[in-house]
Design a protein around this motif. Structure first.
Motif, mmCIF file in Angstrom:
data_model
loop_
_atom_site.group_PDB
_atom_site.id
_atom_site.type_symbol
_atom_site.label_atom_id
_atom_site.label_comp_id
_atom_site.label_asym_id
_atom_site.label_seq_id
_atom_site.Cartn_x
_atom_site.Cartn_y
_atom_site.Cartn_z
ATOM 1 N N LEU A 1 0.565 -11.800 -11.600
ATOM 2 C CA LEU A 1 1.061 -10.683 -12.402
ATOM 3 C C LEU A 1 2.495 -10.943 -12.864
ATOM 4 C CD1 LEU A 1 -0.372 -7.617 -10.413
ATOM 5 C CD2 LEU A 1 -1.330 -8.755 -12.436
ATOM 6 N N ASP A 2 3.293 -11.499 -11.968
ATOM 7 C CA ASP A 2 4.678 -11.816 -12.326
ATOM 8 C C ASP A 2 4.756 -12.917 -13.388
ATOM 9 O OD1 ASP A 2 5.567 -9.926 -10.550
ATOM 10 O OD2 ASP A 2 6.117 -11.357 -8.976
ATOM 11 N N ALA A 3 3.707 -13.736 -13.475
ATOM 12 C CA ALA A 3 3.697 -14.841 -14.441
ATOM 13 C C ALA A 3 3.109 -14.429 -15.782
ATOM 14 C CB ALA A 3 2.917 -16.020 -13.874
ATOM 15 N N GLY A 4 2.822 -13.125 -15.936
ATOM 16 C CA GLY A 4 2.371 -12.656 -17.233
ATOM 17 C C GLY A 4 0.885 -12.472 -17.405
ATOM 18 N N VAL A 5 0.126 -12.542 -16.306
ATOM 19 C CA VAL A 5 -1.306 -12.245 -16.393
ATOM 20 C C VAL A 5 -1.479 -10.730 -16.456
ATOM 21 C CG1 VAL A 5 -3.560 -12.480 -15.273
ATOM 22 C CG2 VAL A 5 -1.894 -14.344 -15.132
ATOM 23 N N GLN A 6 -2.377 -10.282 -17.310
ATOM 24 C CA GLN A 6 -2.590 -8.854 -17.506
ATOM 25 C C GLN A 6 -3.266 -8.254 -16.281
ATOM 26 O OE1 GLN A 6 -5.083 -6.075 -20.693
ATOM 27 N NE2 GLN A 6 -4.304 -8.073 -21.367
ATOM 28 N N GLU A 7 -2.772 -7.102 -15.832
ATOM 29 C CA GLU A 7 -3.386 -6.454 -14.679
ATOM 30 C C GLU A 7 -4.470 -5.484 -15.123
ATOM 31 O OE1 GLU A 7 -1.102 -2.494 -13.270
ATOM 32 O OE2 GLU A 7 0.021 -4.330 -12.848
ATOM 33 N N THR A 8 -5.375 -5.190 -14.198
ATOM 34 C CA THR A 8 -6.413 -4.216 -14.444
ATOM 35 C C THR A 8 -6.697 -3.483 -13.141
ATOM 36 O OG1 THR A 8 -8.628 -3.880 -15.396
ATOM 37 C CG2 THR A 8 -8.357 -5.730 -13.890
ATOM 38 N N GLY A 9 -7.252 -2.288 -13.256
ATOM 39 C CA GLY A 9 -7.609 -1.532 -12.058
ATOM 40 C C GLY A 9 -6.529 -0.585 -11.604
ATOM 41 N N ASP A 10 -6.935 0.422 -10.875
ATOM 42 C CA ASP A 10 -6.044 1.442 -10.347
ATOM 43 C C ASP A 10 -5.539 1.005 -8.973
ATOM 44 O OD1 ASP A 10 -4.880 3.706 -9.224
ATOM 45 O OD2 ASP A 10 -6.430 5.082 -9.896
ATOM 46 N N PRO A 11 -4.224 0.875 -8.781
ATOM 47 C CA PRO A 11 -3.710 0.409 -7.486
ATOM 48 C C PRO A 11 -3.983 1.375 -6.334
ATOM 49 C CG PRO A 11 -1.912 1.154 -8.897
ATOM 50 C CD PRO A 11 -3.135 1.107 -9.756
ATOM 51 N N THR A 12 -4.317 2.630 -6.652
ATOM 52 C CA THR A 12 -4.632 3.578 -5.574
ATOM 53 C C THR A 12 -6.102 3.540 -5.191
ATOM 54 O OG1 THR A 12 -5.172 5.480 -6.988
ATOM 55 C CG2 THR A 12 -2.848 5.115 -6.474
ATOM 56 N N GLN A 13 -6.910 2.827 -5.956
ATOM 57 C CA GLN A 13 -8.339 2.757 -5.660
ATOM 58 C C GLN A 13 -8.630 1.551 -4.771
ATOM 59 O OE1 GLN A 13 -10.668 4.967 -6.364
ATOM 60 N NE2 GLN A 13 -9.419 6.298 -7.664
ATOM 61 N N CYS A 14 -9.587 1.721 -3.897
ATOM 62 C CA CYS A 14 -9.954 0.644 -2.985
ATOM 63 C C CYS A 14 -11.311 0.946 -2.370
ATOM 64 C CB CYS A 14 -8.909 0.494 -1.883
ATOM 65 S SG CYS A 14 -8.584 2.029 -0.972
ATOM 66 N N LEU B 1 0.827 -1.208 0.000
ATOM 67 C CA LEU B 1 0.000 0.000 0.000
ATOM 68 C C LEU B 1 0.865 1.263 0.000
ATOM 69 C CD1 LEU B 1 -2.762 -0.991 2.596
ATOM 70 C CD2 LEU B 1 -3.032 -0.816 0.114
ATOM 71 N N LYS B 2 1.995 1.197 0.684
ATOM 72 C CA LYS B 2 2.881 2.365 0.749
ATOM 73 C C LYS B 2 3.444 2.744 -0.618
ATOM 74 C CE LYS B 2 4.735 2.253 5.469
ATOM 75 N NZ LYS B 2 5.974 2.039 6.250
ATOM 76 N N GLU B 3 3.525 1.777 -1.528
ATOM 77 C CA GLU B 3 4.021 2.082 -2.866
ATOM 78 C C GLU B 3 3.155 3.131 -3.556
ATOM 79 O OE1 GLU B 3 4.689 -1.305 -5.332
ATOM 80 O OE2 GLU B 3 5.618 -2.481 -3.720
ATOM 81 N N TYR B 4 1.893 3.193 -3.162
ATOM 82 C CA TYR B 4 0.959 4.125 -3.803
ATOM 83 C C TYR B 4 0.502 5.243 -2.871
ATOM 84 C CZ TYR B 4 0.885 -0.128 -6.547
ATOM 85 O OH TYR B 4 1.258 -1.243 -7.264
ATOM 86 N N TRP B 5 0.479 4.980 -1.569
ATOM 87 C CA TRP B 5 -0.031 5.947 -0.600
ATOM 88 C C TRP B 5 1.065 6.599 0.241
ATOM 89 C CZ3 TRP B 5 -4.991 7.675 -0.286
ATOM 90 C CH2 TRP B 5 -5.957 6.953 -0.988
ATOM 91 N N GLY B 6 2.291 6.091 0.155
ATOM 92 C CA GLY B 6 3.352 6.628 0.991
ATOM 93 C C GLY B 6 3.144 6.262 2.449
ATOM 94 N N GLU B 7 3.726 7.063 3.329
ATOM 95 C CA GLU B 7 3.665 6.777 4.767
ATOM 96 C C GLU B 7 2.253 6.865 5.325
ATOM 97 O OE1 GLU B 7 6.044 5.606 6.831
ATOM 98 O OE2 GLU B 7 7.134 5.377 4.939
#
Length: 470
Positions: A233-246, A205-211
């Motif tokens: 995702l690391d195995a090549g599956v396509q991602e979708t969605g905004d990582p900052t949204q929840c 979560l910190k990758e997108y929201w910081g501290e």
């Protein structure tokens, strides 16, 4: 149900379901009823099984007529328009419409799996027409699904997190799972990933929201760390969605770091004002009815200093909403209340006074958009604006409470995963929160997460079973 130590290590299942919540069980049951052999691997203990399903209360599905527990029809088009409003028009429309169409069958299908419903709760939720409430809540619903799974011959193991996935060119080969400290290789013709999002992974979560993420509270268990999502995702599956949204709501700041659930949620934003640590308002508390707007408040509070805010109201509103597990902080004056909250009494007093001066007369109706508003106040309050003047005065401290994240894997109309090159995976399906970002790009409406989980679970389970029998 089988325990992993009792299973034939050479057994090849038709379907391996990773996860143990609503989506996972719907997938497992659907696959089993279509003739597949199924193993469900749940990373949590039996007591904590089910992830966020344990804390839910209802499901939002399209239906054509009133029932014993639903007060009227809720058409496919109305549900789709509600989805468009909550997401700002950003959704995978073909998939969303397909899932909404499928949702019409889910209420009956869940009943066939032992799930029962009750009339909707009263108060401010106004969900009697659109949402079916589970008798006994989410845990009771989940228990019924597990009973059905046991009865029809689905193997389930707990305390067994998946630590690795063997995937080659979009083809699932095997999974490695840790059980009682020992790694086991699990083989299956098809994989259904239903292991949730990464809301419990503060570092991610910190990758997108910081501290700011350090101050987030997690409404569910500590288990949803996104491990399976990351491996896919690391195995090549396509991602979708905004990582900052929840899906993040305002919950009582006194709640525990994890697993506070629904009893720490506060439904009283619309009945007062919300101020930050500087004792000033920052958003329209009466923008829309609560079931459609409550999930914006987690993000709003997350954007405030120190990720803390306070809901302030007076005695006239005390019994209009479902209270939190914790009692409100109370005082005979606004200034005294400010002192108890650690706010500047003069500033809070000014904020309340300015708000009160902007309130215009109207016919207050807590159950609907009533047009009781302010004028000349920034930000405005569009509905349910009443002067805060009747002692005693009350407040709840709130922090962001994250339910689930929207970053996930892309799927098609079969709930089959899509690879980075645009091709559908040969034997990998996804259900629930791990693919919710296809439909939910932002925003939320009460019960929609359970809809996505139940519908995508059925889709994935049926697709996996059909795949196994080709």
């Amino acid at each position: 149900m089988g325990e992993l130590g009792q299973l034939d290590p050479a057994k090849l299942y038709d379907v391996l379901v990773v996860g143990g919540g609503n989506a996972a069980l719907c997938a497992a049951i659907a696959a089993r009823r279509d003739g597949a052999s199924v193993l469900v691997v749940e990373g949590a203990s039996k007591f904590y099984r089910g992830g966020n399903t344990r804390h839910t209360r209802n499901i939002r599905c399209a239906h054509d007529t009133a029932t014993e527990t639903l007060t009227g029809p809720y058409s496919e088009e109305e549900l789709f328009q509600d989805l468009l409003r909550m997401t700002g028009g950003k959704t995978d429309e073909p998939l969303a419409r397909h899932m909404i169409r499928e949702s019409k069958e889910v209420l009956v299908w869940l009943t066939e799996q032992g799930v029962r419903y009750q009339p909707s709760l009263g108060g401010t939720l106004t969900l009697g027409r659109t949402n079916a409430f589970f008798l006994g809540g989410g845990r009771a619903m989940l228990n019924e699904l597990y009973r059905t799974a046991e009865r029809i011959g689905i193997d389930v193991v707990y305390d067994t997190p998946v630590t690795a996935l063997e995937i080659d060119g979009g083809v699932f080969k095997s999974a490695t799972a840790l059980h009682k400290g020992v790694p086991h290789k699990l083989r299956a013709k098809n994989l259904v990933a239903a292991a949730g999002g990464f809301e419990s992974n503060i570092e991610w979560l910190k990758e997108y929201w910081g501290e700011a993420a350090e101050n987030f509270l997690i409404r569910g268990t500590p288990n949803n760390r996104g491990t399976v999502l990351r491996m896919l995702l690391d195995a090549g599956v396509q991602e979708t969605g905004d990582p900052t949204q929840c899906h993040a709501v305002a919950i009582d700041a006194r709640a525990p770091k994890y697993d506070g659930g629904i009893i720490t949620r506060l439904d009283c934003v619309v009945f007062g004002i919300v101020v930050n640590k500087n004792a000033v308002r920052f958003y329209d508390e009466g923008e829309d009815i609560w079931p459609k707007r409550y999930a914006i408040w987690g993000r709003l509070v997350a954007q405030q200093p120190d990720q803390i805010a306070y809901i302030v109201f007076d005695a006239s509103s005390l019994e209009l909403f479902m209270p939190s597990l914790f009692p409100p902080i109370t005082a005979d004056t606004i200034e005294e209340l400010a002192g108890k909250l650690g706010l500047d009494p003069e500033v809070l007093g000014k904020t309340v006074s300015e708000f009160n001066s902007g309130v215009r007369p109207g016919n207050f109706n807590h159950a609907d958009l009533d047009g009781c508003r302010t004028e000349g106040v920034t930000p405005p309050k569009s509905n349910w604006a009443r002067k805060i003047e009747k002692a005693p005065f009350y407040a709840y401290p709130v922090r962001p409470g994250i339910t689930f994240t929207y970053l996930g894997v892309r799927v098609n109309l079969e709930a089959r995963m899509i690879m980075n090159d645009g091709s559908p995976a040969e034997n990998m399906f996804a259900a629930g929160e791990i693919m919710a970002g296809n439909v939910l790009t932002k925003g939320y409406a009460a019960g929609i997460g359970m809809t996505i989980g139940s519908v995508s679970g059925r889709m994935a389970g049926r697709g996996a079973a059909k795949n196994a029998h080709r």
